[in-house]
Write an enzyme that holds these catalytic residues in place. Structure first.
Site, PDB file in Angstrom:
ATOM      1  N   CYS A  73       0.826  -1.202   0.000  1.00  0.00           N
ATOM      2  CA  CYS A  73       0.000   0.000   0.000  1.00  0.00           C
ATOM      3  C   CYS A  73       0.858   1.248   0.000  1.00  0.00           C
ATOM      4  O   CYS A  73       0.436   2.311  -0.492  1.00  0.00           O
ATOM      5  CB  CYS A  73      -0.945   0.000   1.194  1.00  0.00           C
ATOM      6  SG  CYS A  73      -0.122  -0.033   2.806  1.00  0.00           S
ATOM      7  N   HIS A 443      -1.877   1.438   7.308  1.00  0.00           N
ATOM      8  CA  HIS A 443      -2.296   1.367   5.906  1.00  0.00           C
ATOM      9  C   HIS A 443      -2.242   2.767   5.302  1.00  0.00           C
ATOM     10  O   HIS A 443      -2.638   3.748   5.939  1.00  0.00           O
ATOM     11  CB  HIS A 443      -3.713   0.800   5.800  1.00  0.00           C
ATOM     12  CG  HIS A 443      -4.200   0.653   4.398  1.00  0.00           C
ATOM     13  ND1 HIS A 443      -3.608  -0.209   3.487  1.00  0.00           N
ATOM     14  CD2 HIS A 443      -5.213   1.260   3.730  1.00  0.00           C
ATOM     15  CE1 HIS A 443      -4.242  -0.122   2.326  1.00  0.00           C
ATOM     16  NE2 HIS A 443      -5.219   0.761   2.451  1.00  0.00           N
TER      17      HIS A 443
END
Length: 508
Positions: A73, A443
């Site tokens: 990510c 994230h």
């Protein structure tokens, strides 16, 4: 009593059973042929396009997502942010033009610039692709050729990857042989240029003198370091250092006052005292007042050091440092919100070369663009202390202004700020990278502008998108400005007069 449809099906089965063996064989043979054709068609579609359940058409107004290869990510969010910077894509197109004549082997397997350009063009909808999700594993593969071992299964930092990309692009640029003008004595005398890097043309017209700055990527900027003696006020020579992003620490919060991007920028350029520094000017003054032949020790005094922005880039990447350390030495993440705007004015942070009063008017005529409000003799002045028209508010607006300004889109409401009626260094927000989680796991997601329409490619879209790996949805500007930014991507906005000046420089 069976329903009508069921009765007809039952009758067809009974007629088939009452028929002879030859008739049953003929019917089964026809069904076999049809089934074989259908299976062949299905297999061909799978080979060409993959599983139908996973192949989705991208909705209008959205951009492709990126497949998460494990823990990638950090890479996906950075690529989405870079793809929203048209100046960076344009630079990659111009830089990779040198590879088009080399057809020995595919360039995407050798050069980072070519691989990165293909990904960014696809993410900015400049290349034809109907896929909803793209695979960026090719970027990790080409980075391994540049001796960067980045695992797709370990959590990494998006800002560190940004430095990896910019430094690798600079290495790729420096490896390319340059055609040097025979009259370019300065380039020929450079000691760091080896003979293998220099090639000369003996036939045809002489090429123009190469400008090293033209090949710099648009994130390249320069910092100035200014040192002034507190005792004699002597200023040491200004030092210049390069940067590709501004890494700003978040100062301590004041209760009842929101933290803004201006606070972080002023904390970055704020002056600091450096003690026990040898001052050549103080030593010289001391020596002039002593008898001949007497030895004088170097005079050590306190200097005031200050950073300024000597060269502002076309694309500005701002990194907000959210790492802090506890008293026990454990890493902690700072979650406070730093207010930022859709537009950013950097004039008051720009370094201006100090000049004598006699040549002030002449220099202003030559370098009118470098005249920067909020500076005094090249030293930054706080917004509240800068020279301002009477009756106007302080020049303190990057992240601290009215909600009506925060909700503006498309154009910059300069009329609402008389003191900012004609900023030279005006930047527009293009993307925001946000990190959710703590220092151990989390994230990355990205807010970015939607690409402009093909009918007007030079326009800037006011539609924002929220992207988390392969998930893409529309977002509002208010949602973007309310996020806890980790990376901010701005692009400089040139006025009409500046555009004309740039065109004249290009022609020259």
């Amino acid at each position: 009593m069976l329903p009508g449809g069921a009765a007809e099906a039952d009758g067809a089965v009974r007629r088939l059973l009452r028929a002879g063996a030859a008739a049953r064989y003929k019917v089964m043979k026809n069904w076999g042929v049809i089934g074989g054709v259908a299976a062949a068609v299905a297999a061909g579609m799978y080979v060409l396009w993959g599983p139908i359940t996973e192949r989705k058409r991208r909705r209008k107004g959205l951009v492709p997502g990126l497949l998460n290869l494990g823990n990638t990510c950090f890479m996906n969010s950075l690529l989405q942010g870079l793809s929203s910077c048209p100046s960076f894509i344009k630079w990659l197109e111009e830089f990779t033009a040198q590879y088009k004549t080399d057809q020995n082997q595919p360039t995407e397997h050798r050069y980072l610039s070519v691989t990165l350009l293909r990904l960014l063009r696809a993410l900015s909808c400049q290349e034809v692709t109907e896929d909803d999700v793209l695979d960026a594993s090719c970027l990790l593969e080409v980075l391994r050729m540049y001796r960067w071992q980045i695992s797709s299964f370990e959590e990494q930092d998006a800002h560190e990857l940004f430095h990896v990309l910019t430094s690798s692009l600079e290495d790729e640029r420096d490896r390319q042989p340059r055609v040097t003008h025979l009259f370019d004595v300065h380039s020929l005398e450079q000691p760091e240029i080896t003979q293998k890097q220099i090639s000369c043309r003996t036939r045809g017209s002489l090429p123009p003198v190469s400008n090293h700055w033209k090949s710099q990527h648009p994130f390249h900027g320069r910092l100035t370091s200014n040192m002034v003696c507190k005792h004699c006020e002597h200023q040491s020579p200004v030092r210049y250092d390069t940067f590709d992003s501004l890494s700003l620490s978040i100062p301590a919060a004041v209760w009842g006052r929101p933290m803004t991007l201006d606070h972080c920028l002023h904390h970055f350029i704020s002056s600091e005292s450096v003690k026990d520094v040898v001052c050549d000017n103080c030593t010289k003054i001391q020596a002039e007042g002593t008898l001949n032949g007497q030895t004088i020790e170097n005079q050590r005094t306190t200097f005031v050091k200050q950073l300024k922005l000597g060269k502002l880039p076309q694309c500005l990447c701002i990194h907000l440092q959210r790492l802090s350390w506890s008293n026990q030495g454990t890493p902690l993440k700072r979650h406070e919100h730093v207010q930022f705007n859709e537009f950013l004015i950097m004039d008051i942070y720009k370094y201006r070369i100090p000049v004598h009063k006699s040549s002030q008017n002449e220099l202003n005529q030559k370098n009118s663009e470098e005249t920067t409000p909020g500076t005094k003799d090249g030293i930054a002045v706080k917004p509240s202390d800068a020279e301002q028209p009477s009756g106007t508010k302080p020049f303190f607006m990057n992240g601290a202004c009215s909600s009506s300004f925060l909700m503006s889109s498309g154009t910059f409401p300069l009329a609402a700020f008389p003191e900012c009626s004609s900023p030279v260094y005006l930047y527009r927000l293009m993307a925001v990278v946000v990190h959710h989680g703590d220092m151990h796991s989390g994230h990355f997601v990205t807010y970015r502008r939607s690409p402009p329409s093909p009918k007007n490619p030079l326009s800037v879209s006011s539609q924002w998108l929220w992207i988390s790996d392969d998930t893409v949805r529309k977002a509002s500007l208010q949602e973007v400005l309310s996020s806890s930014a980790y990376l901010l991507f701005y692009e400089r906005v040139h006025s009409r007069v500046q555009h004309q000046s740039l065109e004249l420089r290009a022609e020259e």
